[in-house]
Enzyme design. Structure first.
Site, PDB file in Angstrom:
ATOM      1  N   ASP A 306       0.842  -1.200   0.000  1.00 39.11           N
ATOM      2  CA  ASP A 306       0.000   0.000   0.000  1.00 39.11           C
ATOM      3  C   ASP A 306       0.881   1.255   0.000  1.00 39.11           C
ATOM      4  O   ASP A 306       0.577   2.256   0.652  1.00 39.11           O
ATOM      5  CB  ASP A 306      -0.971   0.017   1.183  1.00 39.11           C
ATOM      6  N   PHE A 324      -4.038  10.326   4.221  1.00 41.38           N
ATOM      7  CA  PHE A 324      -3.707   8.990   4.716  1.00 41.38           C
ATOM      8  C   PHE A 324      -2.659   8.352   3.817  1.00 41.38           C
ATOM      9  O   PHE A 324      -2.681   8.536   2.605  1.00 41.38           O
ATOM     10  CB  PHE A 324      -4.958   8.109   4.710  1.00 41.38           C
TER      11      PHE A 324
END
Lengths: 428, 302
Positions: A306, A324
């Site tokens: 990720d 984020f």
């Protein structure tokens, strides 16, 4: 192109369950032979004595920020960071600007990658147009253009009916559906895991159940549609249990976990430091334990980074305003060595599987094997190398890592793509 | 000397005691006048208030002046933040003018903590989001100690919207360091069970009558509608379950103190009878605000 022999390494190939000291003969782009004591006149030699020779690592989950946000990352820089983590193939999420919801954007990414990337880049297409969760993207066209899976990563598909239709289409086109599992009503406004630490810091929580209710819903939809379904960055113990249950019932369901969720908890995070802010958030200890257990017992199919680059100024804000995501390509395998291999919870075979056959099977990629005729994508590992991660030396354009300054034991030390050495570790 | 004051959580008990002791010297003497101090002569304090505030801002301003220092007020609307400048850039700009301290209020939890990592100028937190409001907890403790021998062994109920309250958090951290029995009470969505884990000695009670029984101090909190992003409880029934009325006072100890950080909403969380009663020390809290902030400024700058 000449011949290359990767000599005297310990070859670990989960696809054939091979684990022995052997040589790898590479001619041009392909593997010619894998056997002990290969001697070929005039061949170049890479000495892998004391090292692990593994199939090229695959990362199912990266954000390359191109098109649209090249100041955070480009396909070229992201690919370099990938190579420096031992990865030979990376799958890039569609949340670029514009979103990869068309053959045009997919084609652009593939062309950019062909021109500038040192590793293989596989685009993931959007599930819905603009990843808005409403109208389906042209899923068949995306497949034809070259996407390897579909996902609205970052923006979960909240509408169950839309998700069901997407799964039906994905099944018919042979694509895996990847979901960022988060019920946005339950997580709304949250900045870190909901728990004692969020209460202490006065930050709004993202409860574990916001992930779990979405995983539960999707597993039911996967069952009625028969779609290949993959849970991205799974982070909770209940989601792990549900995936294990779905697998036990024979559903074609897979999941990935990230290195940061395996290594860090909410309590470990430095308060208000956005290098510890990501989705899903760092969870509590019991969740981390469940993830380690899921990796050890085989429920987890892949470790995926990720990798989410953000520029310094985006991350230098009030915590609640920071985006984020953290980068992770260069530290992924080191983290797995650290938290799973060295403590004796998994074997080297299992470690390699998490980065090769596991991810390859999740998306149906023709990769992850060391066998004659296969592309010569090879990752060399040194399980004992002690080193310290210095984010200022990253190949990524962004420096948002929670592992800056962390001392590791174990690392990728060289990366071959199509028989070419694309990266080699220079320092200790 | 302490480097700024970001919160109570990491402030040692001895520091707290020193500030509370010193604050006594800054309370008005018998005839209502003040001793003169010039401990901050030649010092400049920037008051950066990026969220509305009346009592805290005024109180810091008066505290600075009473110590002989200069207070420069900057509010959100008048600052370059309203022109899109980032918080870090604004603070760096201010710091370049070499103030001796920056007192800041900000709507984001942790904003002063984040800035303190990048700035040398001491920062005094005047309230950050739903996290801490350290000087409020100090003035509350001063107010209690003006009337009770010590904090040890007291039972304190904090009632209302705990989830969104920086006042509650700072008070919990402070009282916990002194062995106070702390009961948190309010509508369940605003008092999550995890709050019991933030410090030793904290328990949770959803029945207000039980929470108040045997209490030495009742701290009421304002319902912070501006911080609730979606309705978390049925507003219509709030007062009948969590509003402080005269009959509640009977349940507490006879010498119970009723406190409220203000601004109070009469009829929403506290009845007028209670707010104006003999048991209420709400205005003493305000008065102590100046004394405690003088003690903090002196400790950070003196």
């Amino acid at each position: 192109m000449g011949k290359l022999i990767i000599k005297n390494g310990r070859v670990i190939d989960p696809a054939t369950r091979r684990d022995e000291t052997a040589d790898l003969l590479i001619e041009g782009f392909h593997i010619e032979a894998v056997e002990p004591n290969i001697e070929v006149e005039g061949a170049r030699v890479y000495d892998a004595a004391g090292k692990i020779v593994a199939p090229g690592f695959i990362d199912l989950h990266v954000h390359l920020r191109e098109p649209g946000l090249p100041h955070a990352e480009t396909i070229e820089t992201g690919a370099r960071a990938a190579a420096a983590g031992g990865f030979t193939r990376i799958c890039c999420m569609p949340n670029t600007q514009p979103v990869n919801d068309s053959a045009t954007v997919t084609g652009y990414i593939l062309e950019k990658a062909r021109q500038s990337a040192v590793v293989k880049v596989h685009p993931i297409g959007a599930i819905t147009q603009g990843s808005k969760g409403e109208e389906l993207a042209p899923i068949g066209t995306l497949k034809r253009a070259g996407v390897v899976a579909i996902s609205d990563d970052g923006m979960p598909v909240m509408n169950a009916r839309v998700m069901r239709r997407a799964m039906e289409l994905a099944r018919s086109f042979g694509l895996t559906v990847v979901q960022h599992c988060e019920d946005l009503h339950l997580s709304s406004g949250g900045d870190m895991h909901e728990g004692v630490a969020s209460c202490r810091r006065g930050l709004r929580g993202i409860p574990a159940c916001s992930e779990d209710v979405m995983v539960a819903r999707d597993l039911l939809l996967a069952e009625i549609t028969g779609a290949r379904y993959h849970v991205a960055h799974l982070s909770t113990k209940n989601s792990m249990a549900m995936v294990a249950f779905a697998k036990s019932r024979g559903l074609p369901v897979t999941c990935e976990v990230t290195p940061h969720h395996l290594a860090l908890t909410d309590e470990d995070s430095i308060p208000y430091d956005s290098n510890f802010k990501m989705k899903p958030p760092l969870r509590g200890r019991e969740h981390l334990e469940a993830l380690l257990e899921g990796v050890a017992d085989g429920t987890v199919d892949a470790v995926a980074t990720d990798h989410a680059p953000h520029t310094g100024y985006q991350k230098m804000q009030e915590f609640e305003r920071c985006p984020f995501g953290v980068i992770g390509l260069e530290t992924a395998v080191a983290v797995v060595f650290d938290v799973l291999f060295h403590p004796g919870r998994i074997s080297l075979m299992r470690l390699v599987e998490l980065f090769t056959t596991g991810p390859a099977q999740a998306f149906g990629l023709p990769a992850g094997r060391l066998a004659p005729g296969e592309a010569a994508d090879v990752t060399i590992l040194d399980p004992e190398l002690e080193w310290t991660y210095d984010v200022n030396r990253t190949f990524s354009k962004s420096k948002n890592s929670p592992f800056d300054g962390r001392r590791f034991r174990g690392a990728a030390v060289a990366t071959f793509v199509d028989g070419q050495l694309v990266w080699e570790r220079k320092d200790g | 000397m302490i480097q700024g004051l970001l919160g109570i959580e990491d402030l040692p008990r001895e520091e707290i005691e020193a500030i509370l002791d010193r604050a006594k010297d800054f309370q008005p003497v018998g005839d209502g006048s003040f001793a003169q101090f010039d401990r901050l002569r030649g010092k400049t304090v920037v008051l950066l208030f990026l969220e509305p505030s009346t009592r805290t801002r005024t109180s810091f301003e008066i505290a600075t002046r009473r110590l002989g220092g200069d207070a420069i007020l900057i509010s959100g609307a008048g600052s370059s933040l309203s022109k899109g400048e980032s918080l870090v850039d604004t603070l760096n700009t201010l710091a370049a003018m070499r103030p001796d301290a920056i007192v800041m209020r900000h709507k984001a939890s942790g904003a002063p903590h984040f800035l303190a990592r990048h700035l040398r100028t001491p920062i005094i937190n005047a309230g950050d989001g739903t996290h801490e409001h350290p000087t409020q907890a100090l003035l509350d403790a001063r107010t209690i100690l003006d009337r009770k021998r010590s904090l040890e062994g007291l039972r304190v109920a904090i009632i209302g919207d705990i989830e969104h309250s920086r006042v509650a958090r700072s008070n919990v951290y402070l009282l916990s360091k002194f062995g106070v029995d702390i009961v948190l009470c309010g509508p369940a969505p605003l008092v999550p069970p995890e709050l019991a884990g933030i410090a030793p000695g904290v328990s949770i009670e959803y029945d207000m009558r039980k929470a108040i029984r045997g209490c030495d101090v009742i701290m009421m909190l304002r319902v912070q509608l501006e911080r609730q992003h979606e309705p978390d409880f049925p507003r219509g029934e709030y007062f009948s379950f969590y509003g402080l009325a005269p009959e509640h006072i009977e349940l507490a100890r006879p010498d119970v103190l009723v406190m409220h950080p203000g601004p109070i909403n009469r009829g929403r969380e506290i009845s007028s009878e209670v707010a104006d009663s003999q048991r209420s020390v709400i205005l003493n809290q305000v008065e102590n605000g100046v004394a405690v902030r003088m003690a903090v400024l002196e400790r950070v700058l003196g």
